[in-house]
Design a protein around this motif. Structure first.
Motif, PDB file in Angstrom:
ATOM      1  N   ARG A  12      10.767 -47.488  62.659  1.00 20.97           N
ATOM      2  CA  ARG A  12      10.664 -45.975  62.626  1.00 20.97           C
ATOM      3  C   ARG A  12       9.446 -45.557  61.689  1.00 20.97           C
ATOM      4  NH1 ARG A  12      14.220 -41.475  59.246  1.00 20.97           N
ATOM      5  NH2 ARG A  12      13.189 -39.873  59.865  1.00 20.97           N
ATOM      6  N   TYR A  22       8.180 -45.358  55.802  1.00 15.56           N
ATOM      7  CA  TYR A  22       9.327 -45.988  55.593  1.00 15.56           C
ATOM      8  C   TYR A  22       9.628 -47.446  55.406  1.00 15.56           C
ATOM      9  CZ  TYR A  22      10.987 -41.097  57.245  1.00 15.56           C
ATOM     10  OH  TYR A  22      11.181 -39.963  56.934  1.00 15.56           O
ATOM     11  N   ASN A  26      21.709 -41.273  51.301  1.00 23.80           N
ATOM     12  CA  ASN A  26      20.510 -40.778  52.012  1.00 23.80           C
ATOM     13  C   ASN A  26      20.900 -39.740  53.110  1.00 23.80           C
ATOM     14  OD1 ASN A  26      17.902 -40.350  53.080  1.00 23.80           O
ATOM     15  ND2 ASN A  26      17.423 -42.536  52.914  1.00 23.80           N
ATOM     16  N   HIS A  39      17.739 -31.340  54.354  1.00 19.95           N
ATOM     17  CA  HIS A  39      17.007 -30.154  54.416  1.00 19.95           C
ATOM     18  C   HIS A  39      17.807 -29.027  55.144  1.00 19.95           C
ATOM     19  CE1 HIS A  39      14.455 -33.084  52.685  1.00 19.95           C
ATOM     20  NE2 HIS A  39      14.341 -33.830  54.095  1.00 19.95           N
ATOM     21  N   ALA A  59      18.937 -38.133  55.044  1.00 26.31           N
ATOM     22  CA  ALA A  59      17.830 -37.972  55.775  1.00 26.31           C
ATOM     23  C   ALA A  59      17.692 -36.358  56.247  1.00 26.31           C
ATOM     24  CB  ALA A  59      18.151 -38.940  57.215  1.00 26.31           C
ATOM     25  N   ALA A  60      17.412 -36.271  57.459  1.00 24.17           N
ATOM     26  CA  ALA A  60      16.919 -34.878  57.664  1.00 24.17           C
ATOM     27  C   ALA A  60      17.992 -33.828  57.372  1.00 24.17           C
ATOM     28  CB  ALA A  60      16.694 -34.622  59.265  1.00 24.17           C
ATOM     29  N   ARG A  66      10.551 -30.381  53.840  1.00 26.04           N
ATOM     30  CA  ARG A  66      11.250 -31.423  53.095  1.00 26.04           C
ATOM     31  C   ARG A  66      11.384 -31.081  51.499  1.00 26.04           C
ATOM     32  NH1 ARG A  66      11.410 -35.387  57.161  1.00 26.04           N
ATOM     33  NH2 ARG A  66       9.580 -35.282  58.405  1.00 26.04           N
ATOM     34  N   ARG A  79       5.247 -34.622  50.980  1.00 29.78           N
ATOM     35  CA  ARG A  79       5.357 -34.490  52.593  1.00 29.78           C
ATOM     36  C   ARG A  79       5.230 -33.197  52.990  1.00 29.78           C
ATOM     37  NH1 ARG A  79       9.649 -38.448  55.044  1.00 29.78           N
ATOM     38  NH2 ARG A  79       8.454 -37.934  56.740  1.00 29.78           N
ATOM     39  N   THR A 134       9.636 -37.175  49.335  1.00 29.41           N
ATOM     40  CA  THR A 134       9.559 -35.965  50.182  1.00 29.41           C
ATOM     41  C   THR A 134       8.879 -34.801  49.651  1.00 29.41           C
ATOM     42  OG1 THR A 134      11.730 -35.132  49.134  1.00 29.41           O
ATOM     43  CG2 THR A 134      11.929 -36.385  50.899  1.00 29.41           C
ATOM     44  N   HIS A 136      16.254 -41.124  48.670  1.00 33.16           N
ATOM     45  CA  HIS A 136      15.334 -40.973  49.742  1.00 33.16           C
ATOM     46  C   HIS A 136      14.550 -42.308  49.574  1.00 33.16           C
ATOM     47  CE1 HIS A 136      16.564 -36.970  50.908  1.00 33.16           C
ATOM     48  NE2 HIS A 136      16.594 -37.151  49.579  1.00 33.16           N
ATOM     49  N   ILE A 137      13.962 -42.645  50.865  1.00 36.99           N
ATOM     50  CA  ILE A 137      13.044 -43.799  50.772  1.00 36.99           C
ATOM     51  C   ILE A 137      11.691 -43.149  50.342  1.00 36.99           C
ATOM     52  CG2 ILE A 137      11.966 -45.702  52.315  1.00 36.99           C
ATOM     53  CD1 ILE A 137      14.682 -45.404  54.106  1.00 36.99           C
ATOM     54  N   SER A 138      11.248 -42.190  51.094  1.00 35.45           N
ATOM     55  CA  SER A 138       9.962 -41.636  50.725  1.00 35.45           C
ATOM     56  C   SER A 138      10.090 -40.668  49.694  1.00 35.45           C
ATOM     57  CB  SER A 138       9.322 -41.034  52.001  1.00 35.45           C
ATOM     58  OG  SER A 138      10.306 -39.958  52.510  1.00 35.45           O
TER      59      SER A 138
END
Ligand code: DQA
Length: 146
Positions: free
Chosen positions: A17, A22, A73, A79, A75-76, A110, A106, A103, A99-101
């Motif tokens: 993904r 990621y 985590n 938010h 994820a979406a 996010r 971004r 946010t 979170h991996i990234s």
């Protein structure tokens, strides 16, 4: 000490993904790193992933009295989810939002986390390593409370 690691929607696709965001590690890699880190520090860790908001809510609901802390985590759902936020608050368990990234680097949507205000800490941007750091941080937090 027992910890529960929860990963939300689309994180089972890690490895393929959007690797530029990621990375190329898999969910199994992340869960194994978290589990090994916990074991090294004398704790046990169970891991669960779901794409379904209600399943995550139920897992958190069942965690009280069984686990000492959560790493999540979302994820979406970070938010969007009042339900996850309420579940974490109701559990009264110390939780780390992971979170991996990063946010904050971004999209604008996010930048808001529904879940961070009911967590003891938020950790982001360290990729796979975040899964070890979150476990270390949560264990240090729990030990400081003992
Ligand atoms: C994520 C960041 C979220 O914004 C996104 O929806 C994810 C993954 C992260 O780990 O960086 O699915 O939580």
């Amino acid at each position: 000490m027992r910890l529960l690691l929860l990963n939300g929607p689309n994180l089972r696709l890690l490895g393929t993904r959007e690797p530029e965001i990621y990375g190329r590690f898999t969910l199994a890699d992340a869960e194994a790193l978290a589990r090994e880190t916990a074991r090294r520090l004398g704790a046990e860790l169970d891991a669960f992933q779901s794409d379904v908001e209600g399943e995550l809510v139920s897992k958190i609901g069942a965690a009280r009295g069984v686990y000492d802390g959560l790493i999540i985590n979302p994820a979406a759902y970070t938010h969007t989810s009042v339900a996850l936020r309420d579940a974490i608050a109701a559990s009264e368990l110390p939780a780390v939002e992971l979170h991996i990234s990063n946010t904050h680097r971004r999209e604008a949507f996010r930048q808001v986390s529904y879940t961070a205000p009911v967590c003891v800490a938020q950790l982001m941007g360290f990729g796979l390593q975040g899964y070890a750091l979150a476990v270390e941080g949560l264990i240090a937090h729990l030990q400081a409370k003992q």
